[in-house]
Write an enzyme that holds these catalytic residues in place. Structure first.
Site, PDB file in Angstrom:
ATOM      1  N   ARG A 158       0.851  -1.192   0.000  1.00 16.76           N
ATOM      2  CA  ARG A 158       0.000   0.000   0.000  1.00 16.76           C
ATOM      3  C   ARG A 158       0.887   1.242   0.000  1.00 16.76           C
ATOM      4  O   ARG A 158       2.092   1.155   0.236  1.00 16.76           O
ATOM      5  CB  ARG A 158      -0.966   0.014   1.191  1.00 16.76           C
ATOM      6  CG  ARG A 158      -0.294   0.073   2.535  1.00 16.76           C
ATOM      7  CD  ARG A 158      -1.318   0.151   3.675  1.00 16.76           C
ATOM      8  NE  ARG A 158      -0.662   0.091   4.964  1.00 16.76           N
ATOM      9  CZ  ARG A 158      -1.290   0.040   6.120  1.00 16.76           C
ATOM     10  NH1 ARG A 158      -2.613   0.032   6.178  1.00 16.76           N
ATOM     11  NH2 ARG A 158      -0.623   0.000   7.250  1.00 16.76           N
ATOM     12  N   ASN A 175      -4.772   8.126   5.009  1.00 13.90           N
ATOM     13  CA  ASN A 175      -4.587   7.280   6.191  1.00 13.90           C
ATOM     14  C   ASN A 175      -3.112   7.262   6.553  1.00 13.90           C
ATOM     15  O   ASN A 175      -2.269   6.959   5.715  1.00 13.90           O
ATOM     16  CB  ASN A 175      -5.037   5.842   5.906  1.00 13.90           C
ATOM     17  CG  ASN A 175      -5.071   5.003   7.180  1.00 13.90           C
ATOM     18  OD1 ASN A 175      -5.888   5.256   8.064  1.00 13.90           O
ATOM     19  ND2 ASN A 175      -4.178   4.036   7.285  1.00 13.90           N
ATOM     20  N   GLU A 176      -2.825   7.604   7.778  1.00  9.75           N
ATOM     21  CA  GLU A 176      -1.438   7.590   8.247  1.00  9.75           C
ATOM     22  C   GLU A 176      -0.488   8.106   7.163  1.00  9.75           C
ATOM     23  O   GLU A 176       0.426   7.399   6.720  1.00  9.75           O
ATOM     24  CB  GLU A 176      -1.031   6.193   8.711  1.00  9.75           C
ATOM     25  CG  GLU A 176      -1.774   5.769   9.962  1.00  9.75           C
ATOM     26  CD  GLU A 176      -1.219   4.506  10.616  1.00  9.75           C
ATOM     27  OE1 GLU A 176      -0.528   3.740   9.927  1.00  9.75           O
ATOM     28  OE2 GLU A 176      -1.492   4.296  11.797  1.00  9.75           O
ATOM     29  N   GLU A 219      -7.089   4.906  16.155  1.00  2.94           N
ATOM     30  CA  GLU A 219      -6.834   3.462  16.060  1.00  2.94           C
ATOM     31  C   GLU A 219      -5.997   3.006  17.237  1.00  2.94           C
ATOM     32  O   GLU A 219      -5.050   3.686  17.631  1.00  2.94           O
ATOM     33  CB  GLU A 219      -5.998   3.130  14.815  1.00  2.94           C
ATOM     34  CG  GLU A 219      -6.681   3.246  13.501  1.00  2.94           C
ATOM     35  CD  GLU A 219      -5.724   2.848  12.361  1.00  2.94           C
ATOM     36  OE1 GLU A 219      -4.792   2.052  12.601  1.00  2.94           O
ATOM     37  OE2 GLU A 219      -5.911   3.365  11.255  1.00  2.94           O
ATOM     38  N   TRP A 242       2.246  -7.010  12.828  1.00  2.40           N
ATOM     39  CA  TRP A 242       3.440  -6.472  12.165  1.00  2.40           C
ATOM     40  C   TRP A 242       4.671  -6.433  13.048  1.00  2.40           C
ATOM     41  O   TRP A 242       5.688  -5.874  12.656  1.00  2.40           O
ATOM     42  CB  TRP A 242       3.140  -5.090  11.579  1.00  2.40           C
ATOM     43  CG  TRP A 242       2.348  -4.177  12.465  1.00  2.40           C
ATOM     44  CD1 TRP A 242       0.993  -4.002  12.448  1.00  2.40           C
ATOM     45  CD2 TRP A 242       2.828  -3.328  13.520  1.00  2.40           C
ATOM     46  NE1 TRP A 242       0.604  -3.100  13.420  1.00  2.40           N
ATOM     47  CE2 TRP A 242       1.710  -2.665  14.091  1.00  2.40           C
ATOM     48  CE3 TRP A 242       4.092  -3.060  14.038  1.00  2.40           C
ATOM     49  CZ2 TRP A 242       1.814  -1.768  15.138  1.00  2.40           C
ATOM     50  CZ3 TRP A 242       4.201  -2.151  15.096  1.00  2.40           C
ATOM     51  CH2 TRP A 242       3.070  -1.528  15.627  1.00  2.40           C
ATOM     52  N   GLU A 256      -3.187  -8.313   6.695  1.00  2.00           N
ATOM     53  CA  GLU A 256      -3.500  -8.043   8.102  1.00  2.00           C
ATOM     54  C   GLU A 256      -4.482  -9.052   8.679  1.00  2.00           C
ATOM     55  O   GLU A 256      -5.170  -8.770   9.661  1.00  2.00           O
ATOM     56  CB  GLU A 256      -4.006  -6.608   8.240  1.00  2.00           C
ATOM     57  CG  GLU A 256      -2.884  -5.619   7.929  1.00  2.00           C
ATOM     58  CD  GLU A 256      -3.256  -4.160   8.112  1.00  2.00           C
ATOM     59  OE1 GLU A 256      -4.392  -3.795   7.755  1.00  2.00           O
ATOM     60  OE2 GLU A 256      -2.411  -3.393   8.597  1.00  2.00           O
ATOM     61  N   LYS A 257      -4.544 -10.249   8.067  1.00  2.28           N
ATOM     62  CA  LYS A 257      -5.557 -11.204   8.529  1.00  2.28           C
ATOM     63  C   LYS A 257      -5.283 -11.722   9.945  1.00  2.28           C
ATOM     64  O   LYS A 257      -6.185 -12.212  10.601  1.00  2.28           O
ATOM     65  CB  LYS A 257      -5.726 -12.357   7.547  1.00  2.28           C
ATOM     66  CG  LYS A 257      -4.493 -13.165   7.245  1.00  2.28           C
ATOM     67  CD  LYS A 257      -4.814 -14.221   6.175  1.00  2.28           C
ATOM     68  CE  LYS A 257      -3.568 -14.963   5.736  1.00  2.28           C
ATOM     69  NZ  LYS A 257      -2.572 -14.054   5.089  1.00  2.28           N
ATOM     70  N   PHE A 258      -4.043 -11.595  10.430  1.00  2.49           N
ATOM     71  CA  PHE A 258      -3.763 -12.029  11.802  1.00  2.49           C
ATOM     72  C   PHE A 258      -3.790 -10.866  12.793  1.00  2.49           C
ATOM     73  O   PHE A 258      -3.357 -11.008  13.933  1.00  2.49           O
ATOM     74  CB  PHE A 258      -2.425 -12.764  11.867  1.00  2.49           C
ATOM     75  CG  PHE A 258      -2.477 -14.099  11.186  1.00  2.49           C
ATOM     76  CD1 PHE A 258      -3.329 -15.096  11.643  1.00  2.49           C
ATOM     77  CD2 PHE A 258      -1.711 -14.348  10.051  1.00  2.49           C
ATOM     78  CE1 PHE A 258      -3.405 -16.327  11.007  1.00  2.49           C
ATOM     79  CE2 PHE A 258      -1.780 -15.573   9.408  1.00  2.49           C
ATOM     80  CZ  PHE A 258      -2.630 -16.569   9.880  1.00  2.49           C
ATOM     81  N   HIS A 259      -4.276  -9.707  12.354  1.00  4.44           N
ATOM     82  CA  HIS A 259      -4.405  -8.551  13.256  1.00  4.44           C
ATOM     83  C   HIS A 259      -5.724  -8.688  14.009  1.00  4.44           C
ATOM     84  O   HIS A 259      -6.750  -9.037  13.430  1.00  4.44           O
ATOM     85  CB  HIS A 259      -4.419  -7.272  12.407  1.00  4.44           C
ATOM     86  CG  HIS A 259      -4.186  -6.008  13.185  1.00  4.44           C
ATOM     87  ND1 HIS A 259      -5.086  -5.508  14.096  1.00  4.44           N
ATOM     88  CD2 HIS A 259      -3.149  -5.134  13.172  1.00  4.44           C
ATOM     89  CE1 HIS A 259      -4.610  -4.377  14.603  1.00  4.44           C
ATOM     90  NE2 HIS A 259      -3.430  -4.130  14.060  1.00  4.44           N
TER      91      HIS A 259
HETATM   92  C1  GLA Z   1      -2.209   1.344  10.942  1.00  2.00           C
HETATM   93  C2  GLA Z   1      -3.101   1.537   9.738  1.00  2.00           C
HETATM   94  C3  GLA Z   1      -4.171   0.507   9.629  1.00  2.00           C
HETATM   95  C4  GLA Z   1      -3.623  -0.856   9.961  1.00  2.00           C
HETATM   96  C5  GLA Z   1      -3.017  -0.835  11.342  1.00  2.00           C
HETATM   97  C6  GLA Z   1      -2.484  -2.178  11.794  1.00  2.00           C
HETATM   98  O1  GLA Z   1      -2.638   1.976  12.046  1.00  2.00           O
HETATM   99  O2  GLA Z   1      -3.688   2.810   9.716  1.00  2.00           O
HETATM  100  O3  GLA Z   1      -4.656   0.543   8.300  1.00  2.00           O
HETATM  101  O4  GLA Z   1      -2.646  -1.200   9.033  1.00  2.00           O
HETATM  102  O5  GLA Z   1      -1.928   0.050  11.324  1.00  2.00           O
HETATM  103  O6  GLA Z   1      -1.960  -2.113  13.092  1.00  2.00           O
END
Ligand code: GLA
Length: 679
Positions: free
Chosen positions: A111, A149-150, A307, A315, A355-358
């Site tokens: 991304r 986003n971020e 968040e 990660w 991110e399936k294991f988040h």
């Molecule tokens: C960031 C991103 C999210 C996601 C989380 C995972 O905060 O904004 O899209 O990737 O990390 O912890």
């Protein structure tokens, strides 16, 4: 600034309905209601679906998702969806891809694969913002806009030719002419003098150390380029839609390259993302630092936790799950420290993708789980805390923080790689945390007059105006502590001559003639029993009182800790890296001298923070220990405990929030009674 409307504490998550069949959406909304969720961020990574081909928009699915959420009473923080471009952008315009310093191209497939200075990216992303805002400005579910986003998370530094051109434009703007740039960059050194703007590049991989001012300016430029995207999107949104605009910052000890103090004026509401680092020995203390810093960026006002995680992330090398009660303690610690909303990444754990294991609010195992149970409990807690919204956190101490000082101090070719920016910041903040004292982490340009004590960790780079402001603060009666390797350079990273710590020499009444960094793992002793490592310096007291000196090591007998009376205040200096116990003792002395006390005394490991409005105050008590804790307070416990008089009992691992009233004499106890468990 647009107002952030609504009542109570926001509660929710990133919601990505596009990852799920529509049959799941109704269940999502029902579960959200059960959990007390009232705000979700929608559409963050949906550009490729919303615009499958350039200029062809497909909004039907988003219409249906927003309508459903609205019917369920859930508000939406709607993303501009520009966070990650669709594959067609790079396919058609490979020049939008970012490059590393060594020229490596960063391809799509993850991304944020775009060059932040790309005019094509800017044009396409703003076209999307215009389309999204045009369609949803009047949608009743939409209460807030979420830009990108971020910003800068993965692509903050791009070294491609497009970036090089933008860097040159930025430099022209900053310096006007080449002579000024050459002087600022000290280019007489190593035959670096520039005679044409076209000769200048970003600090790409070089045979040896690149010019430090070039590096510093590139970091400034890179932060500004990300900020420019935020500003461009916000400007458009403000023109097209009435809702306030935010974006999720990443304020914390691990994110270095976005100067959020300068970004704060570009949002209507400061929002932050924070994730615990599992390997951190005391992650809840690091959380407190991030929250105190976010509040500092927000100018002391309320902010939004955009968040965090219900449990493990995906990660880190080892993604440790949260223990029972930890989610609640983490979330309410953010509220204690000024958050008026608690959101997570993400609502439902993904089946596919990186991110399936988040963790999520709804785990793979479904809603009959420890996590969803805790999510529902937190929803009830936040509902009970509605009255806290808009109040401010009480803090008598400020810690100065400047991203430029962070960038500067960690440039290469310095006296010791062991001198890092966050080290003393976290050490001093940690000592305050252990003392039960809340601090605002603020920029050196902040008004310091309301603080009793100001701590200045490793402010290597400092501007004249900020050094002068600290001096005025002390002279007027303030107490300040400056730690080693501060005040060394000006904004161009040029040494302040005449002895260290340059900008603070007069204020501190000391002069250092030479640094004596210590070899790895070497420790020295001070004559007051403290030990220290990493750094020592050959310091002369010139007006300051010597409080302790080295008892051994290369500088035996040389002062290590000093205090200088200035006007009606005092400026302390510590020229070495004290151990934790000695740092705690030093901070305790400073608190006593400055007359700062915790809101109420509490046992070790119990976090106590006060929020206050014009006519009320609330005491947050977070028990991080595995023993019951008692604190002296009278009032109404809002999380189910009822009235408490003179004393509050908080079970191990639990949290209490008391609306305070003046203490009465009768002694009794109250608790919110539930003990965390896996069931
Ligand atoms: C960031 C991103 C999210 C996601 C989380 C995972 O905060 O904004 O899209 O990737 O990390 O912890």
């Amino acid at each position: 600034m647009r107002n952030w409307h609504g009542e109570g504490i926001w509660y929710g998550a990133d919601y990505n309905p596009e990852q799920w069949p529509e049959e799941t959406w109704a269940e999502d909304v029902a579960l959200m209601s059960r959990a007390g969720v009232n705000l979700v961020s929608v559409g963050i990574f949906s550009w490729a679906l919303l615009e499958p081909a350039p200029g062809r928009y497909e909004f039907d699915w988003l219409d249906r998702a927003l309508d459903l959420l609205h019917a369920g009473g859930i508000d939406v923080d709607l993303a501009t969806a520009t966070a990650s471009p669709p594959p067609w952008l790079a396919h058609r315009h490979a020049e939008t891809l970012p490059r590393r310093a060594d020229g490596t191209i960063l391809w799509p497939g993850g991304r944020q694969a775009y060059c932040p200075s790309s005019p094509i990216f800017r044009e396409r992303s703003l076209a999307l913002v215009e389309a999204v805002a045009g369609r949803y400005a009047d949608h009743p579910a939409v209460v807030m806009w979420h830009v990108s986003n971020e910003l800068g998370c993965h692509n903050v530094h791009c070294y491609c030719d497009v970036s090089a051109e933008a860097f040159r434009r930025w430099l022209r703007e900053r310096y006007g002419d080449l002579d000024t740039l050459n002087a600022a960059w000290g280019t007489t050194f190593w035959s670096q003098r520039y005679h044409d703007w076209a000769e200048i590049n970003p600090p790409r991989s070089a045979p040896t150390f690149a010019n430090p001012t070039q590096q510093l300016d590139f970091l400034r430029f890179s932060s500004d380029e990300q900020r420019a995207q935020l500003r461009a999107e916000r400007e458009l949104l403000t023109r097209l839609a009435p809702q306030p605009v935010t974006t999720n910052f990443m304020i914390g000890t691990g994110i270095k390259y976005m100067d959020y103090h300068s970004w704060a004026s570009d949002v209507d509401l400061v929002a932050n993302d924070h994730y615990l680092v599992a390997a951190h020995p005391r992650p809840h203390v690091e959380l407190a630092l991030a929250a105190d810093h976010t509040r500092g960026v927000a100018g002391g006002g309320p902010w939004l936790l955009m968040e965090h995680s219900t449990s493990a992330v995906n990660w880190q090398p080892r993604n440790v799950a949260k223990t029972p009660g930890q989610l609640r303690r983490n979330s309410l610690a953010h509220v204690a420290r000024g958050a008026d909303g608690v959101l997570f990444f993400q609502w439902r754990a993904s089946r596919a993708g990186a991110e399936k294991f988040h963790s999520a609010l709804v785990p793979h195992a479904g809603s009959e789980t420890k996590v969803f149970g805790e999510v529902c409990r937190l929803g009830a807690d936040l509902k009970a805390l509605a009255e806290v919204r808009g109040s401010r956190v009480e803090a008598d101490v400020a810690i100065l923080f400047d991203y430029e000082a962070w960038w500067g101090v960690e440039l290469d070719s310095h006296p010791s790689v062991d001198v890092t920016y966050v080290d003393r910041l976290a050490a001093l903040h940690g000592a305050l945390w252990r003392a039960g004292v809340t601090a605002d982490v603020v920029h050196p340009s902040a008004d310091l007059s309301r603080y009793r004590l100001v701590l200045v960790p490793t402010l290597y780079l400092v501007r004249d105006a900020h050094a002068a402001a600290l001096r005025r603060y002390v002279a007027a009666g303030g107490t300040a502590l400056v730690t080693y390797f501060s005040g060394i350079v000006d904004e161009h990273d040029h040494i302040r001559l005449g002895g260290y710590p340059g900008a603070f020499r007069d204020l501190l009444g000391v002069r250092t003639e030479e640094f004596f960094p210590l070899p790895a793992d070497e420790r020295v002793h001070l004559d007051d029993g403290a030990t220290a490592d990493v750094w020592t310096e050959w310091l002369h007291a010139e007006g300051a009182e010597v409080l302790s000196s080295y008892a051994d090591g290369p500088l035996s007998g040389v002062p290590a800790l000093t205090r200088h009376a200035v006007g009606v205040g005092a400026a302390w200096y510590v020229g070495t890296r004290l151990d934790e116990a000695a740092t705690d003792r030093l901070v305790a002395r400073l608190l006593t001298e400055a007359g700062v006390r915790p809101p109420v005394p509490a046992p070790a490991g119990v976090e106590v923070v006060r929020r206050r409005s014009a006519d009320r105050s609330w005491l947050f008590v977070i028990n991080h220990t595995d023993a019951e804790a008692r604190v002296a307070v009278t009032g109404t416990e809002l999380l189910g405990g009822g009235r408490c008089v003179s004393e509050l009992v908080v079970p191990a691992g639990e949290v209490a929030v008391v609306r305070e009233e003046p203490a009465k004499e009768v002694r009794c106890s109250s608790s919110n009674g539930r003990t965390p468990s896996w069931s």
